[in-house]
Design a protein around this motif. Structure first.
Motif, PDB file in Angstrom:
ATOM      1  N   ASN A 274      -9.144   2.516   2.570  1.00 46.37           N
ATOM      2  CA  ASN A 274     -10.049   1.608   1.863  1.00 46.37           C
ATOM      3  C   ASN A 274      -9.317   0.285   1.706  1.00 46.37           C
ATOM      4  O   ASN A 274      -8.110   0.197   1.992  1.00 46.37           O
ATOM      5  CB  ASN A 274     -10.498   2.189   0.520  1.00 46.37           C
ATOM      6  CG  ASN A 274      -9.323   2.519  -0.382  1.00 46.37           C
ATOM      7  OD1 ASN A 274      -8.351   1.778  -0.464  1.00 46.37           O
ATOM      8  ND2 ASN A 274      -9.413   3.657  -1.084  1.00 46.37           N
ATOM      9  N   PRO A 275      -9.996  -0.768   1.283  1.00 51.59           N
ATOM     10  CA  PRO A 275      -9.310  -2.058   1.191  1.00 51.59           C
ATOM     11  C   PRO A 275      -8.042  -2.016   0.347  1.00 51.59           C
ATOM     12  O   PRO A 275      -7.021  -2.623   0.727  1.00 51.59           O
ATOM     13  CB  PRO A 275     -10.375  -2.970   0.573  1.00 51.59           C
ATOM     14  CG  PRO A 275     -11.666  -2.397   1.050  1.00 51.59           C
ATOM     15  CD  PRO A 275     -11.454  -0.917   1.043  1.00 51.59           C
ATOM     16  N   GLU A 276      -8.069  -1.298  -0.776  1.00 51.36           N
ATOM     17  CA  GLU A 276      -6.898  -1.268  -1.657  1.00 51.36           C
ATOM     18  C   GLU A 276      -5.701  -0.596  -0.980  1.00 51.36           C
ATOM     19  O   GLU A 276      -4.578  -1.117  -1.024  1.00 51.36           O
ATOM     20  CB  GLU A 276      -7.237  -0.524  -2.946  1.00 51.36           C
ATOM     21  CG  GLU A 276      -6.081  -0.504  -3.937  1.00 51.36           C
ATOM     22  CD  GLU A 276      -6.437   0.224  -5.229  1.00 51.36           C
ATOM     23  OE1 GLU A 276      -5.528   0.395  -6.058  1.00 51.36           O
ATOM     24  OE2 GLU A 276      -7.607   0.611  -5.401  1.00 51.36           O
ATOM     25  N   ILE A 279      -4.235  -2.769   1.774  1.00 50.55           N
ATOM     26  CA  ILE A 279      -3.433  -3.876   1.235  1.00 50.55           C
ATOM     27  C   ILE A 279      -2.106  -3.377   0.682  1.00 50.55           C
ATOM     28  O   ILE A 279      -1.055  -3.993   0.898  1.00 50.55           O
ATOM     29  CB  ILE A 279      -4.233  -4.620   0.137  1.00 50.55           C
ATOM     30  CG1 ILE A 279      -5.431  -5.346   0.777  1.00 50.55           C
ATOM     31  CG2 ILE A 279      -3.346  -5.601  -0.612  1.00 50.55           C
ATOM     32  CD1 ILE A 279      -6.442  -5.849  -0.221  1.00 50.55           C
TER      33      ILE A 279
END
Length: 305
Positions: A274-276, A279
């Motif tokens: 997922n984006p988190e 990152i």
């Protein structure tokens, strides 16, 4: 005896620079040469002049070789088809096409006009399509043929102010690769060269600081068009029949083989990304292998050999 004895070669952009030196060398190596050059300016868009192509063809004939000239534009498919027909009608066959024809319309991307974008894409990328497509059916029927296209470190590595040129030149790499893959069964080869050479195109690049002035001076004094021509001609020889789908560079007396995009690192997460997590986990893990934003001069900082 030359490495191209009995061959017929079409050289686009053959009136100046790399094209001219390639046409002259191909003839010295035994090829009959069709010299194409629109005779236009560096930015394209003008009517052109038949003089440059014919002057090179005349020089070949004066030296005892066989040559004809053509002043049509690679941006028109019908014009390139005419070049192929002219070669066949004049010399009876066509074995190779060497395609250094090009223009420049440099500028920062945020200032680049649509016209400047399209003009460069049209000559370089569409022109390469036209060259490839106009000859490929004849090559397939003959079960032989070779292409030498021209890319640039602007596309392979990057140079500020050349987004249009870089996009076109990297597109040519992809085109050449597929031509090589699809042509292998029919003995059709395709390679690309990224040249470092002092030509009128390079001479037109603005010099805005000391670093760029030094870079231009290195090119002017140590990297010549005739050095690039040696590789272009060698790639057309039957003795290079095992060389296809490659990216080369020529920098002075140095010949460079470039790698091609392949996976550098892979990370898997069983529960998915997922984006988190990308990152916080993926990007930090991959960052040591990121390619930096250095331009061509940072990759080749040393004096030409």
């Amino acid at each position: 005896m030359g490495v191209l004895d009995g061959k017929v070669v079409l050289v686009t952009g053959g009136g100046n620079g790399i094209g001219k030196e390639t046409a002259l060398l191909a003839a010295r190596e035994g090829a009959k040469v069709l010299v194409n050059d629109l005779g236009g300016g560096l930015k394209g868009g003008d009517e052109g002049d038949a003089g440059p192509a014919e002057a090179v063809a005349a020089e070949i004939r004066a030296a005892g070789g066989e040559a004809a000239s053509n002043s049509e534009s690679v941006t028109e498919y019908s014009a390139v088809a005419n070049m192929v027909t002219q070669a066949l009608d004049t010399f009876g066959r066509l074995d190779s096409i060497i395609n250094p024809a090009g223009i420049l319309r440099d500028g920062m991307f945020h200032k680049m006009s649509e016209a400047d974008w399209k003009a460069v894409i049209d000559v370089h990328l569409h022109g390469s399509y036209n060259v490839g497509r106009a000859a490929v059916e004849y090559f397939r029927e003959s079960e032989r043929g070779s292409y030498v296209f021209f890319t640039s470190t602007s596309g392979l590595i990057g140079n500020i102010g050349q987004a249009n040129y870089a996009a076109a030149k990297l597109g040519i790499v992809g085109l050449s690769r597929i031509l090589a893959m699809e042509g292998a069964a029919k003995n059709i080869r395709s390679n690309v060269i990224a040249p470092f050479a002092w030509t009128r195109m390079i001479a037109s690049i603005p010099v805005k600081d000391e670093a760029s002035a030094q870079r231009v001076e290195r090119m002017k004094n140590g990297m010549r068009a005739d050095q690039v021509a040696q590789l272009a001609v060698a790639l057309c020889s039957d003795q290079s029949s095992n060389v296809s789908g490659q990216i080369f560079g020529v920098r002075g007396n140095e010949v460079i083989l470039f790698d091609q995009p392949r996976p550098v690192k892979s990370l898997a997460r069983m529960e998915g990304w997922n984006p988190e997590s990308l990152i916080s986990q993926a990007f930090p893990a991959m960052s040591p292998d990121f390619t930096d934003l250095g331009a061509t001069a940072s990759v080749f900082p040393y004096e030409p050999i």
